[in-house]
Design an enzyme around this catalytic site. Structure first.
Site, PDB file in Angstrom:
ATOM      1  N   GLU A   1     -14.303   5.330  11.717  1.00  0.00           N
ATOM      2  CA  GLU A   1     -13.023   5.757  11.958  1.00  0.00           C
ATOM      3  C   GLU A   1     -12.649   6.999  11.197  1.00  0.00           C
ATOM      4  O   GLU A   1     -13.161   7.946  11.386  1.00  0.00           O
ATOM      5  CB  GLU A   1     -11.898   4.694  11.859  1.00  0.00           C
ATOM      6  CG  GLU A   1     -12.373   3.220  12.546  1.00  0.00           C
ATOM      7  CD  GLU A   1     -11.555   2.197  12.375  1.00  0.00           C
ATOM      8  OE1 GLU A   1     -10.910   2.087  11.499  1.00  0.00           O
ATOM      9  OE2 GLU A   1     -11.605   1.153  13.181  1.00  0.00           O
ATOM     10  N   LYS A   2     -11.745   6.793  10.236  1.00  0.00           N
ATOM     11  CA  LYS A   2     -11.243   7.848   9.360  1.00  0.00           C
ATOM     12  C   LYS A   2     -11.734   7.646   7.828  1.00  0.00           C
ATOM     13  O   LYS A   2     -11.544   6.393   7.642  1.00  0.00           O
ATOM     14  CB  LYS A   2      -9.777   7.975   9.446  1.00  0.00           C
ATOM     15  CG  LYS A   2      -9.231   8.300  10.777  1.00  0.00           C
ATOM     16  CD  LYS A   2      -7.536   8.443  10.707  1.00  0.00           C
ATOM     17  CE  LYS A   2      -6.852   8.962  12.107  1.00  0.00           C
ATOM     18  NZ  LYS A   2      -5.547   9.020  11.973  1.00  0.00           N
TER      19      LYS A   2
ATOM     20  N   LYS B   1       2.117  -0.508  -0.183  1.00  0.00           N
ATOM     21  CA  LYS B   1       2.733   0.060  -1.295  1.00  0.00           C
ATOM     22  C   LYS B   1       3.991   0.918  -1.056  1.00  0.00           C
ATOM     23  O   LYS B   1       4.931   0.986  -1.778  1.00  0.00           O
ATOM     24  CB  LYS B   1       2.101   0.428  -2.507  1.00  0.00           C
ATOM     25  CG  LYS B   1       1.314  -0.384  -3.457  1.00  0.00           C
ATOM     26  CD  LYS B   1       0.593  -1.345  -2.788  1.00  0.00           C
ATOM     27  CE  LYS B   1      -0.545  -2.421  -3.610  1.00  0.00           C
ATOM     28  NZ  LYS B   1      -1.065  -3.346  -2.471  1.00  0.00           N
TER      29      LYS B   1
ATOM     30  N   VAL C   1      -1.072 -25.743   7.316  1.00  0.00           N
ATOM     31  CA  VAL C   1      -0.358 -25.292   8.773  1.00  0.00           C
ATOM     32  C   VAL C   1      -1.423 -25.976  10.038  1.00  0.00           C
ATOM     33  O   VAL C   1      -2.298 -25.918  10.082  1.00  0.00           O
ATOM     34  CB  VAL C   1      -0.181 -23.979   8.686  1.00  0.00           C
ATOM     35  CG1 VAL C   1       0.351 -23.549  10.114  1.00  0.00           C
ATOM     36  CG2 VAL C   1       0.392 -23.215   7.375  1.00  0.00           C
TER      37      VAL C   1
ATOM     38  N   ILE D   1      -4.586 -14.746   4.275  1.00  0.00           N
ATOM     39  CA  ILE D   1      -5.438 -15.895   3.616  1.00  0.00           C
ATOM     40  C   ILE D   1      -6.750 -15.151   3.045  1.00  0.00           C
ATOM     41  O   ILE D   1      -7.579 -15.740   2.721  1.00  0.00           O
ATOM     42  CB  ILE D   1      -5.801 -17.098   4.538  1.00  0.00           C
ATOM     43  CG1 ILE D   1      -6.730 -16.639   5.657  1.00  0.00           C
ATOM     44  CG2 ILE D   1      -4.657 -17.810   4.914  1.00  0.00           C
ATOM     45  CD1 ILE D   1      -7.347 -17.577   6.636  1.00  0.00           C
TER      46      ILE D   1
ATOM     47  N   ALA E   1      -9.821  -1.639  -4.812  1.00  0.00           N
ATOM     48  CA  ALA E   1     -10.485  -0.378  -4.751  1.00  0.00           C
ATOM     49  C   ALA E   1     -10.943   0.536  -5.916  1.00  0.00           C
ATOM     50  O   ALA E   1     -11.970   1.089  -5.967  1.00  0.00           O
ATOM     51  CB  ALA E   1      -9.163   0.594  -4.278  1.00  0.00           C
TER      52      ALA E   1
ATOM     53  N   HIS F   1      11.123   3.805 -28.360  1.00  0.00           N
ATOM     54  CA  HIS F   1      12.416   3.163 -28.008  1.00  0.00           C
ATOM     55  C   HIS F   1      13.346   3.972 -27.502  1.00  0.00           C
ATOM     56  O   HIS F   1      13.635   4.962 -27.843  1.00  0.00           O
ATOM     57  CB  HIS F   1      12.859   2.469 -29.165  1.00  0.00           C
ATOM     58  CG  HIS F   1      14.378   1.898 -29.289  1.00  0.00           C
ATOM     59  ND1 HIS F   1      14.251   0.477 -28.721  1.00  0.00           N
ATOM     60  CD2 HIS F   1      15.347   2.341 -29.613  1.00  0.00           C
ATOM     61  CE1 HIS F   1      15.865   0.240 -28.727  1.00  0.00           C
ATOM     62  NE2 HIS F   1      16.296   1.332 -29.289  1.00  0.00           N
TER      63      HIS F   1
END
Length: 466
Positions: free
Chosen positions: A35-36, A50, A238, A270, A321, A445
């Site tokens: 793909e890419k 993110k 579930v 999951i 990663a 600080h």
């Protein structure tokens, strides 16, 4: 037949890191990607997720602008703009993809588009073309795990890959997130902050981050999610989903009994599985274990076939990663005839980019005690930290686990910018520093990092503000 020093199979983080690092060492490299370049991390995982988490952070901040002395016009309430958030996310991904493609070109890496398979004679076949290298690095990556009988349609039942690639013009009003691990917790945080009615269902005890960080820091995140509106069910099984005209009915069982909810969308999160079914491993003599991972010698990242290496999500190491980056360097250094130090998987940095963020490295208190270590543990809450109060984000703590009279074994924190604060603790754990070594370092600080210094000081039996 095309000859290279290294042929890399897969263009995700492990693959492009291998290619770039090998090329920087003067090796000729071919990179095969179907793909890419950038893989799941760039296009469907780390980066887009993110970006959405940051959109949620901005919305949350604006929603509380009045508390910071910023007045919105009378009667104006901020609203999430999901298309705009997705558009900005796509722009970031495209910019990074363009930069990565340009960098590969400048390093003279030959990028070959197509599905690559290992061959019996040690080459990589791509659409009738054979690429031969004196070494091959397999970076086949991973895909979201599925739940048997829970059909993913990409609209009402989705995975994290589809959620980050969403082109929907609006947010769902009600979401069920199945799985409270890293991916599930991050998406629950996004949806909750964007005012989506969010239910998190986890099979294991505790509900949020049941595996990984120290329980004390994971519990801070769980309390924060609940306080902000997430409904969390732990130890949940579930049942079969039921499609209705209004959405999806999700039946589930907990220790307290049976229940069901109706939502607009179900996110199945999951975990991820290795994508190794069709890479020619059997023909090439590369062993795959029962879970589908490529077997490697982690000292060199070499597989059962000499000259063929494997790294990243397709091996049974932490699926991160930055771990793939580190493994790429080990593999390439070994190809160059060097003797690189292996990755110490027990001490790699972990981050969950929720609100508040969770980060850790090394052993939890429970792991250290289970290993028979005599430990000393100290914690410092963010509640009294001046910078945290200025930010208005005081949910958090720093927890340090150390051998009694010895080095730091584990470093765990939850709170604002934990992802950036982690690395001081990462260095301390990996360099086997004593708490007193870190406690004597000067922390600016006001800063969030002061909480780290304060925690380390308490190992001396003394303290400043704690």
């Amino acid at each position: 037949m095309s000859d290279f020093d290294v042929v890399v199979l897969g263009g995700g983080p492990g693959g492009y890191a291998s290619a770039l690092y090998a090329a920087s060492a003067g090796l000729t490299v071919a990179l095969v990607e179907k793909e890419k370049v950038g893989g799941t991390c760039l296009h469907r995982g780390c980066i887009p997720a993110k970006a959405l988490l940051h959109a949620a952070e901005v919305f949350r901040t604006v929603s509380h602008a009045g508390a910071h002395g910023v007045r919105l016009p009378e009667g104006v309430e901020p609203e999430p703009d999901w298309p705009a958030a997705n558009s900005r996310k796509a722009g970031i991904v495209n910019q990074l993809h363009k930069g990565l493609s340009g960098l590969l070109k400048r390093r003279k890496v030959t990028v070959v588009n197509g599905w690559g398979r290992l061959t019996a004679d040690g080459a990589v076949a791509v659409d009738g073309q054979n690429l031969r290298g004196r070494a091959v690095i397999v970076c086949a990556g991973s895909a979201p795990r599925a739940i048997p009988g829970m059909e993913v349609d990409g609209v009402r039942v989705v995975t994290s890959d589809q959620s980050t690639n969403s082109e929907a013009d609006r947010l769902p009003e009600r979401v069920a997130v199945i799985g409270g691990g890293v991916i599930g917790a991050e998406f629950a945080s996004v949806y909750t902050d964007l005012k989506v009615d969010t239910t998190l269902l986890e099979a294991l005890p505790h509900g949020v981050l049941p595996i990984g960080p120290d329980r004390d820091v994971a519990d801070v995140l769980a309390r924060s999610l609940k306080k902000r509106g997430t409904t969390i069910h732990a130890e949940t099984r579930v049942g079969t989903l039921e499609q209705t005209s209004n959405g999806v009915v999700v039946p589930f069982e907990t220790p307290r009994g049976s229940d069901k909810i109706e939502v607009d969308q179900v996110l199945v999160s999951i975990g991820r599985r290795p994508v190794t079914e069709d890479i020619g491993a059997a023909e090439a003599g590369v062993r795959i274990d029962q879970r589908g991972f490529v077997e490697v010698d982690t000292a060199t990242m070499q597989t059962s076939r000499p000259g063929v290496y494997a790294i990243g999500d397709c091996v049974g190491t932490p699926g991160l990663a930055h771990v793939a980056y580190a493994e790429a360097m080990v593999a390439v250094d070994h190809i160059l005839g060097e003797n690189p130090p292996p990755v110490d998987y027990a001490k790699v940095p972990w981050v969950v980019y929720t609100h508040p963020e969770v980060a850790w490295t090394g052993m939890t208190e429970a792991e250290a005690r289970a290993a028979g270590r005599d430990v000393e543990v100290h914690k410092h809450a963010m509640a009294g930290n001046g910078r945290a109060m200025i930010l208005g984000e005081t949910d958090g703590l720093v927890k340090v686990v150390a051998a009694r009279g010895g080095p730091i074994l584990g470093f765990h924190l939850v709170g604002p910018w934990a992802s950036e604060l982690l690395h001081e603790g990462y260095l301390a754990v990996n360099w086997e520093a004593l708490p007193s070594d870190v406690g004597r370092l000067v922390h600016a600080h006001p800063s969030l990092a002061e909480a780290i210094g304060e925690t380390m000081i308490t190992f001396s039996g003394r303290s400043l503000h704690g």
